[in-house]
Design an enzyme around this catalytic site. Structure first.
Site, mmCIF file in Angstrom:
data_model
loop_
_atom_site.group_PDB
_atom_site.id
_atom_site.type_symbol
_atom_site.label_atom_id
_atom_site.label_comp_id
_atom_site.label_asym_id
_atom_site.label_seq_id
_atom_site.Cartn_x
_atom_site.Cartn_y
_atom_site.Cartn_z
ATOM 1 N N SER A 102 0.791 -1.239 0.000
ATOM 2 C CA SER A 102 0.000 0.000 0.000
ATOM 3 C C SER A 102 0.818 1.280 0.000
ATOM 4 O O SER A 102 0.246 2.377 -0.016
ATOM 5 C CB SER A 102 -0.946 0.008 1.198
ATOM 6 O OG SER A 102 -2.029 -0.858 0.975
ATOM 7 N N LYS A 105 -0.250 3.729 -2.609
ATOM 8 C CA LYS A 105 -1.289 4.754 -2.488
ATOM 9 C C LYS A 105 -0.729 6.170 -2.433
ATOM 10 O O LYS A 105 -1.437 7.141 -2.726
ATOM 11 C CB LYS A 105 -2.168 4.477 -1.271
ATOM 12 C CG LYS A 105 -2.998 3.193 -1.396
ATOM 13 C CD LYS A 105 -3.901 3.011 -0.178
ATOM 14 C CE LYS A 105 -4.787 1.779 -0.297
ATOM 15 N NZ LYS A 105 -4.065 0.517 -0.088
ATOM 16 N N SER A 159 -5.361 3.312 4.786
ATOM 17 C CA SER A 159 -5.051 2.365 3.706
ATOM 18 C C SER A 159 -6.294 1.639 3.198
ATOM 19 O O SER A 159 -6.252 0.436 2.909
ATOM 20 C CB SER A 159 -3.999 1.358 4.170
ATOM 21 O OG SER A 159 -3.103 1.047 3.126
ATOM 22 N N LYS A 264 3.285 6.499 5.248
ATOM 23 C CA LYS A 264 2.397 5.478 4.654
ATOM 24 C C LYS A 264 2.917 4.110 5.068
ATOM 25 O O LYS A 264 4.125 3.865 5.089
ATOM 26 C CB LYS A 264 2.358 5.588 3.123
ATOM 27 C CG LYS A 264 1.296 4.694 2.500
ATOM 28 C CD LYS A 264 -0.105 5.201 2.794
ATOM 29 C CE LYS A 264 -1.176 4.166 2.505
ATOM 30 N NZ LYS A 264 -1.233 3.091 3.514
#
Length: 315
Positions: A102, A105, A159, A264
């Site tokens: 992820s 993203k 997420s 992140k």
């Protein structure tokens, strides 16, 4: 050690007296183990009450923690970068091409924001956003309507995969066009070993390196919306008559010892646990990239070790 023998002159009047004279002239030297000789000064230093002894012991204790390395980090690939000085502070397999989960993203958000689309436009979660690759769960129900801004918010902070998928479907030209734009942006940023095939990170074919991801983090840090959404502690959305509270997927956000500008996290089995950070440590901006960390809390533990290492280095 040999024994030293000193013989007295044979001046005795009788054999018995001579024997006593020789026996009394022999001196026996004492042999002490080397270990004991080395141990004694340390004991005296610890117990010594004079001022110079205390200062010496204090200097010894103060210098010991500085002998710290990052050999115990559990992430397979790591990069620690000082962006202001353009200096790599630490690296381990920094050029290894690996799945990034992820972390994808961040690029999804960067491209969506860069396209200048209306952030207030309402987007609808559809059946097409359901994960049929990993069959991961989601708290975002099919049919839920959120603004593009709202989708970005929970995609970056928590997420949310369906939110990232919806952003891709509502991109001009749909998800294929978004993926092309993501790869084009990677080339623009100099991320030569990075490739994207979808916007969520569920595919293990989304790959990059710590060196490339550091460039992505720096680009994301320049976007105020990414900074804000990725570091929010929690956010509540409405789904019909119910409300759903999302929390940040990065446990370091709630830690008072951290000053994080952008972050992140990511996880799929092929990628392990991943995390990127743009943070300040002792007033210095630092980019941290951790890929394929084994263990639920290992990426946070690695980040805390790096932060402690940087703090000691700045003393």
């Amino acid at each position: 050690m040999a024994l030293a023998v000193l013989a007295a002159p044979a001046l005795a009047r009788s054999a018995r007296a001579g024997a006593h004279a020789v026996a009394g002239s022999v001196r026996h030297a004492q042999v002490k183990p080397i270990v004991k000789l080395k141990a004694k000064p340390r004991v005296r230093l610890a117990k010594r009450k004079d001022v110079s002894g205390r200062k010496a012991a204090s200097r010894h204790r103060a210098s010991a923690p500085r002998q710290v390395t990052l050999a115990a980090l559990r992430s397979s690939a790591v990069l620690i970068l000082d962006p202001a000085a353009h200096k790599v502070l630490y690296q381990k397999n920094a050029d290894a091409v690996m799945p990034i989960a992820s972390l994808t993203k961040l690029m999804t958000a960067l491209v969506v924001i860069g396209a200048g689309q209306d952030l207030g436009e309402m987007l609808t979660v559809s059946d097409a956003d359901v994960d049929r690759l990993k069959y991961s769960s989601s708290r975002l129900k099919v049919g839920t309507r959120l603004t593009r801004s709202g989708m970005l918010h929970i995609a970056l902070m928590s997420s949310e995969n369906r939110a990232a998928s919806a952003l891709g479907r509502h991109y001009p030209g749909g998800t294929p066009a978004l993926v092309r734009a993501m790869n084009a942006k990677a080339r623009e940023l100099g991320m030569g070993r990075t490739r994207f095939v979808e916007p969520t990170g569920l595919s293990s074919l989304n790959v990059s390196t710590p060196e490339d991801l550091a460039k992505l983090v720096l680009a994301a840090q320049r976007e105020p919306l990414i900074r804000r959404y990725s570091t929010d502690r929690d956010h509540t959305i409405a789904q019909g008559r119910q409300s759903t509270r999302y929390r940040n997927s990065n446990r370091l956000i709630a830690s008072p010892g951290w000053q994080i500008g952008t972050q992140k996290t990511g996880y799929i089995s092929e990628a392990g646990r991943c995390m990127v950070l743009h943070a300040k440590v002792k007033g210095r901006a630092v980019v941290m990239v951790f890929l394929d960390s084994q263990g639920k809390f290992s990426r946070a533990s690695d980040a805390n070790q790096v932060r402690a290492w940087l703090v000691r280095a700045r003393r």
